[in-house]
Design an enzyme around this catalytic site. Structure first.
Site, PDB file in Angstrom:
ATOM      1  N   ASP A 222      49.805  45.167  -6.730  1.00 41.64           N
ATOM      2  CA  ASP A 222      50.746  46.177  -7.346  1.00 41.64           C
ATOM      3  C   ASP A 222      51.819  46.561  -6.290  1.00 41.64           C
ATOM      4  O   ASP A 222      51.957  45.883  -5.520  1.00 41.64           O
ATOM      5  CB  ASP A 222      50.086  47.535  -7.792  1.00 41.64           C
ATOM      6  CG  ASP A 222      50.703  48.070  -9.315  1.00 41.64           C
ATOM      7  OD1 ASP A 222      51.943  48.482  -9.093  1.00 41.64           O
ATOM      8  OD2 ASP A 222      50.130  48.214 -10.191  1.00 41.64           O
ATOM      9  N   HIS A 244      53.859  43.744  -6.326  1.00 40.78           N
ATOM     10  CA  HIS A 244      55.114  43.935  -6.679  1.00 40.78           C
ATOM     11  C   HIS A 244      56.017  44.727  -5.909  1.00 40.78           C
ATOM     12  O   HIS A 244      57.077  45.184  -6.560  1.00 40.78           O
ATOM     13  CB  HIS A 244      54.735  44.774  -8.055  1.00 40.78           C
ATOM     14  CG  HIS A 244      53.811  44.233  -8.990  1.00 40.78           C
ATOM     15  ND1 HIS A 244      53.134  44.937 -10.034  1.00 40.78           N
ATOM     16  CD2 HIS A 244      53.411  43.011  -9.009  1.00 40.78           C
ATOM     17  CE1 HIS A 244      52.769  44.438 -10.833  1.00 40.78           C
ATOM     18  NE2 HIS A 244      52.631  43.017 -10.142  1.00 40.78           N
TER      19      HIS A 244
END
Length: 512
Positions: A222, A244
């Site tokens: 993430d 991410h």
């Protein structure tokens, strides 16, 4: 006359005011969190709390260390969390659904790990959670997962922590005047086995003013870092792998964010914006194999709360974000055009789906007219990792597939400057800088007959090589065209092979 006190005795008295508290280890099967709780009653002020080196502690229940003042917590040994998934889920469920396994709060707190590579690890045994999630509906991570650390402190330091195989979220840090450095977050997963994915393993979630995060190594699934709230926040000199990227995630109340000298490897995003705020700079970003190296969206799509809906289809009363003074400077590297995406995609369409985007998307601006001003991309050099073709740029409201009427914005217009606006950094002026390049001209169909949604029906397109300012309506040395004039499938400019081109939209200037 008062008697004189020997200096040595006085110094000894002052030194004794700061005590060292060693956390006792109860042995195999004993919950050491209980002994820690007892110790805290006498060690919450002017103290050093030590988890001894070459000792593995069992932290079988959540730990709360609150109202600390002038305290250092030294994790010199290893901390083991429970391995039983049902046991941990029961604890989370009993807490009401949101539980941090470690909570630290106070002022002038130092949370230190061990610089010895073997010791100082916090082991959460998250891999079985990731594996079980692949066979559990709904997909996207097991229910009742705990958060790792909540640190609510001012004038504090978090350094040298090592977190191994977290279940999910790692470090949520709130407070002012904090320095965070030298930490390692290891949620590493097999990039070739995307079905076993560490969902929601955010590295840092940062809220506060005057915060410096640096010298970090994060391998996760993430956000490497997510800036959620605050001012004057810097993230620099760090490595982000598999997740991410460096994200700005706030909905309001963020300004003056600098993200500098970051290496991004094998990530879905290298740099990402999904919020509303002012003054953010990403600079010196080194990208290796990112699906979206530069990405900004006006409405973040959460696949867990929007299952079955298409990204871009927003219900009534939705709100688009508003941003200003954003810039990406010196973003270099490669685009993942071979195996784009990552294992976080569990819905159809995928949560990171963008209509009309190509697999060579170097810059993706999914923004709506009226939602952004002063957006710049400077000196971006991005190539597909397989060496095939050039990088693409998407700056087109049509990337919102439908539902945009509920956001209250229409298609915008693209304004092509023949020179940088006054607020842009100066650059050498080419004698021919007032002419459209022939390679650009072929992407500009004549929209004088009406254009999409009737936008700028007066727009004219100069012939290749003609001076922009010779055309009617260009008293301010600009040329107006509908954004739809730049189809996403064919790049109107190349960000790797020529002098920067400046594009001004109702969203703000885009200099690529």
């Amino acid at each position: 006359m008062l008697p004189l006190i020997p200096v040595a005795l006085l110094c000894g008295a002052l030194a004794s005011a700061h005590q060292t508290c060693v956390v006792p280890h109860g042995g195999k099967g004993v919950n050491d969190a209980i002994a820690l709780k007892s110790l805290l009653s006498n060690c919450s002020t002017d103290a050093t709390i030590v988890f001894q080196e070459k000792t593995t502690y069992n932290i079988s229940t959540p730990v709360v260390m609150s109202n600390l003042s002038n305290v250092e917590i030294q994790i010199l040994g290893n901390l083991d969390l429970p391995k039983s998934i049902p046991y941990v889920q029961a604890a989370v469920n009993a807490s009401g659904g949101r539980l941090y396994w470690f909570t630290v709060s106070g002022n002038n707190v130092t949370l230190s790990g061990n610089q010895d590579e073997e010791w100082g690890w916090v082991d959460s045994y998250g891999v079985p959670w990731w594996q079980a999630a692949a066979y559990t509906q709904p997909l996207g991570g097991l229910l009742n997962r705990p958060h790792g650390w909540s640190i609510q402190a001012n004038n504090s330091v978090v350094r040298w922590l090592k977190l191994r195989k977290p279940i999910a979220w790692n470090l949520a840090i709130t407070g002012n005047n904090n320095h965070i450095y030298g930490n390692k977050i290891d949620a590493a997963y097999d990039l070739d086995t995307p079905s076993v994915f560490p969902f929601n393993t955010d590295g840092y979630d940062i809220s506060g003013n005057n915060v410096l995060v640096e010298d970090s190594w994060v391998f996760n699934g993430d956000d490497c870092i997510a800036v959620n709230k605050g001012n004057n926040i810097t993230f620099r000199n760090s490595v982000c792998i598999g997740g991410h990227g460096a994200s700005v995630s706030a909905t309001t109340g963020v300004s003056n964010v600098l993200i500098n000298n970051i290496t991004s490897k094998n990530s879905l995003y290298a740099t990402r914006f999904k919020s509303s705020l002012n003054s953010v700079t990403w600079s010196n970003i080194h990208v290796h194999n990112a699906t979206f190296p530069i990405f900004a969206t006006g409405v973040y799509f959460d696949q867990n709360t929007n299952r079955g809906l298409t990204p871009g289809n927003y219900p009534a009363n939705s709100t688009a974000t508003h941003i200003s003074n954003f810039e990406w400077i010196n973003v270099t590297g490669t685009i993942n055009d071979v195996y784009p995406g990552d294992g976080s995609c569990v819905t159809n369409p995928c949560w990171y789906y963008v209509a009309n985007v190509t697999k060579n998307a170097g810059v993706t601006m999914q923004l709506l007219n009226g939602t952004a001003t002063n957006i710049r991309v400077l000196n971006a050099h991005l190539k597909p990792i397989d060496g095939q073709g050039e990088s693409d740029v998407l700056c087109d409201p049509r990337s919102f597939t439908d539902g945009t009427a509920n956001l209250g914005f229409n298609l915008g217009v693209l304004v092509l400057y023949d020179h940088p606006p006054d607020f842009m950094p100066s650059r050498a002026h080419d004698p021919d800088s007032t002419r459209l390049e022939p390679s650009l001209q072929k992407h500009l169909p004549n929209y004088g007959g009406g254009g999409d949604n009737g936008a700028l029906q007066h727009a004219q397109v100069p012939a290749a090589g003609d001076p922009v300012n010779n055309y009617p309506g260009n008293a301010q040395r600009r040329h107006d065209l509908p954004l739809a004039a730049f189809p996403a499938q064919s790049t109107p400019f190349t960000i790797t092979s020529r002098e920067p081109a400046v594009y001004e939209t109702e969203l703000g200037p885009v200099l690529v």
